[in-house]
Design an enzyme around this catalytic site. Structure first.
Site, short mmCIF file in Angstrom:
data_model
loop_
_atom_site.label_atom_id
_atom_site.label_comp_id
_atom_site.label_asym_id
_atom_site.label_seq_id
_atom_site.Cartn_x
_atom_site.Cartn_y
_atom_site.Cartn_z
N ASP A 155 0.75 -1.17 0.12
CA ASP A 155 -0.18 0.14 -0.07
C ASP A 155 0.81 1.12 0.08
O ASP A 155 2.20 1.12 0.03
CB ASP A 155 -0.80 0.00 1.29
CG ASP A 155 -1.93 1.06 1.42
OD1 ASP A 155 -2.35 1.47 0.28
OD2 ASP A 155 -2.05 1.73 2.65
N ASP A 197 -0.04 5.12 1.45
CA ASP A 197 -0.41 6.02 2.27
C ASP A 197 0.04 5.35 3.73
O ASP A 197 -0.78 4.32 3.83
CB ASP A 197 -1.55 6.73 1.99
CG ASP A 197 -1.82 7.14 0.74
OD1 ASP A 197 -0.87 8.31 0.72
OD2 ASP A 197 -2.56 6.96 -0.09
N ASP A 242 -1.60 -0.58 6.09
CA ASP A 242 -1.79 0.33 7.54
C ASP A 242 -3.36 0.12 8.02
O ASP A 242 -3.66 0.36 8.89
CB ASP A 242 -1.56 1.77 7.44
CG ASP A 242 -2.60 2.64 6.60
OD1 ASP A 242 -3.11 3.09 7.17
OD2 ASP A 242 -2.56 2.42 5.71
#
Length: 540
Positions: free
Chosen positions: A93, A95, A394
């Protein structure tokens, strides 16, 4: 993680010797996010996960289905350890995973953009535009907004309410019982745990740092509405309308087309100086990413951020040559739908969508798509019929849950709250901490009490935003009756859908790829999967 969810360590000695500094998405905005289809196992069969380390005296196989049974035995087995070296492909991922945001500057900017919208376009009281630092102890990831009641809740693993406020005012136990019953069970908790996605009618959970400032604004608006009401509280319809205004603000900020059009305030501010908000990755992370491509393995980028924003963010994090770190790049993936939809990948040329792709090609740039076509690409590149994939992200709802449940991938959750509250280094991966036993227990009689670490990635100011004295921690809430354990709603979700959880990629970059990590098991609330050790809040 990402604006689509709103829209639809090198733990070497040098790190610990520096002054305190942490990691952590962009953006999946809530308007058009598609729900998961009803999926049966015979439509999306779970694939075999990578070989895991098992005591051969007790087991006859090292490959297991993710969740239950061995491929050569009908006896259910529990994952004990996992090694990153056993995977054929590594997905990332963007961000709060590859890109770590400077949270103080980022929070202040997001809150300012949102309150400007609410005051200037929706007509709210200008006192909303206050200094966010005044409310920093109010910030806590994973809180639930009960929209119709105007209450904000922190939930336990069994769905009961641990703590709550109405607006910004704390609710007493008696007040909570009058609204939710003597057992304090929130009626929507089971629905949330089953679906792990938001719905915009009566409740909303705040799962990331792109939308959390919106909760602070909403809490203040509830106070304002109550102060103007004839009774103690405003009507439920007033709260619902107010939340729609806040949601409109988030949508305007994060709608991906606003980046190119310089609209919505957030993107115009961000693109003027991305390095003000994004940390540059260390040389250790860059070397580690390059090393993952050895032995014919695949490294891929899978983000819900749109390509123009992602390009600017990646340049700030990895440099102008960021594309050299990946074998294929997928943007606007619309997670979690990427793992359940059958949408085609679209080819991107110079940032423009030029139509559906028949096949995925190495070094290609794509948008949308689905995980099954990606698996075909990985299989072709690795020469493996059933390649094993691990995904780093996250967001437990958009990254770990769907990747594990619908694609059968291994999952690594990045949880920056670990860095903020501190943790023990108990798994033998951090130099000078080999004497600390598992989960912080002394390995010998000579061992001292657990030593809590904060990596040099987290600043003291960021720690104040990530650790709330008012709400208690993300993983634990004080319980004077039962023995200490991970007792929050999101703690139980993490232990179920994350194989291991670490504070940042910086930690993994300092650990040999062949290291055997103890993983979470099937017992709700177990903590074995935290590395390099349990967070401080979960220690006795």
């Amino acid at each position: 993680m990402c604006a689509w969810h709103l829209y639809c360590y090198s733990f070497r000695r040098s790190v610990f010797s520096k002054s305190l500094r942490i990691t952590t998405p962009i953006i999946s905005i809530i308007t058009n996010q598609r729900p998961f289809h009803s999926i049966k196992n015979d439509v999306f069969p779970l694939t075999i996960l990578p070989a895991i380390s098992v005591d051969k005296r007790k087991m006859t196989t090292t490959a297991i289905m993710d969740g239950t049974t061995s491929t050569t035995s009908s006896t259910p087995v529990t994952r004990k350890t996992v090694s990153l070296a056993d995977y054929d492909a590594y997905g990332f991922d963007l961000d709060h995973t590859l890109a770590k945001y400077k949270l103080v500057e980022f929070f202040d900017m997001v809150y300012s953009c949102l309150t400007n919208f609410l005051v200037n376009k929706k007509g709210y009281d200008a006192k909303l535009k206050t200094d966010l630092q005044k409310y920093k102890d109010f910030i806590c990831k994973g809180l639930f907004l009960d929209i119709e009641k105007g209450n904000i809740l922190k939930l336990a693993d069994d769905g009961s309410i641990l703590k709550a406020v109405h607006g910004t005012k704390e609710l007493t136990t008696s007040q909570l019982k009058s609204e939710y019953g003597d057992d304090l069970k929130w009626e929507h908790a089971e629905t949330v745990k089953k679906l792990l996605r938001n719905q915009k009618v009566s409740w909303r959970f705040f799962e990331n740092y792109f939308d959390t400032p919106g909760l602070v604004a909403m809490a203040q608006i509830i106070d304002i509405l109550d102060s103007k009401a004839d009774t103690d509280k405003a009507d439920a319809s007033d709260y619902s309308l107010a939340w729609q205004d806040v949601l409109d603000g988030l949508i305007e900020m994060y709608t991906f087309t606003n980046y190119a059009e310089d609209k919505g305030e957030f993107f115009p501010i961000f693109k003027k100086d991305p390095s003000k908000y994004v940390e540059a990755c260390s040389s250790d992370i860059k070397k580690w990413l390059k090393s993952l491509k050895q032995d014919n393995k695949v490294v891929f980028l899978l983000t819900s951020s749109y390509v123009d924003f992602a390009d600017k963010t990646l340049e700030a994090a990895l440099g102008p040559d960021w594309a050299t770190y990946f074998d294929i790049n997928i943007f606007y993936a619309r997670k979690p739908s990427y793992f359940s939809d059958t949408a085609s990948h679209h080819i991107l040329e110079d940032g423009k969508d030029v139509g559906p792709a028949d096949t995925l090609k190495k070094n290609g740039f794509y948008s949308r798509g689905n995980h099954r076509d990606l698996m075909k690409f990985i299989s072709e590149q690795t020469g493996k019929e059933n390649p094993q994939v691990v995904y780093f992200g996250d967001n437990i709802c958009a990254d770990c849950y769907p990747a594990k449940m619908f694609a059968g991938w291994g999952t690594v959750l990045l949880l920056e709250e670990m860095d903020a509250e501190g943790y023990t280094c108990s798994d033998g991966t951090v130099p000078q901490h080999e004497d600390e036993g598992c989960d912080g227990q002394p390995a010998s009689k000579k061992s001292k009490l657990p030593h809590f670490e904060h990596s040099s990635l987290v600043t003291p100011e960021e720690r104040e935003y990530l650790t709330s004295q008012f709400w208690d921690t993300f993983l634990y809430h004080e319980d004077t009756i039962r023995p200490k354990r991970m007792n929050t709603f999101w703690g139980s979700v993490i232990s179920e859908y994350s194989c291991i959880t670490v504070p940042s990629l910086e930690y993994l970059a300092g650990v040999p790829l062949s290291h055997q990590f103890e993983s979470f098991n099937a017992v709700s609330g177990n903590t074995q999967g935290f590395h390099p050790g349990r967070p401080a809040s979960l220690l006795p």
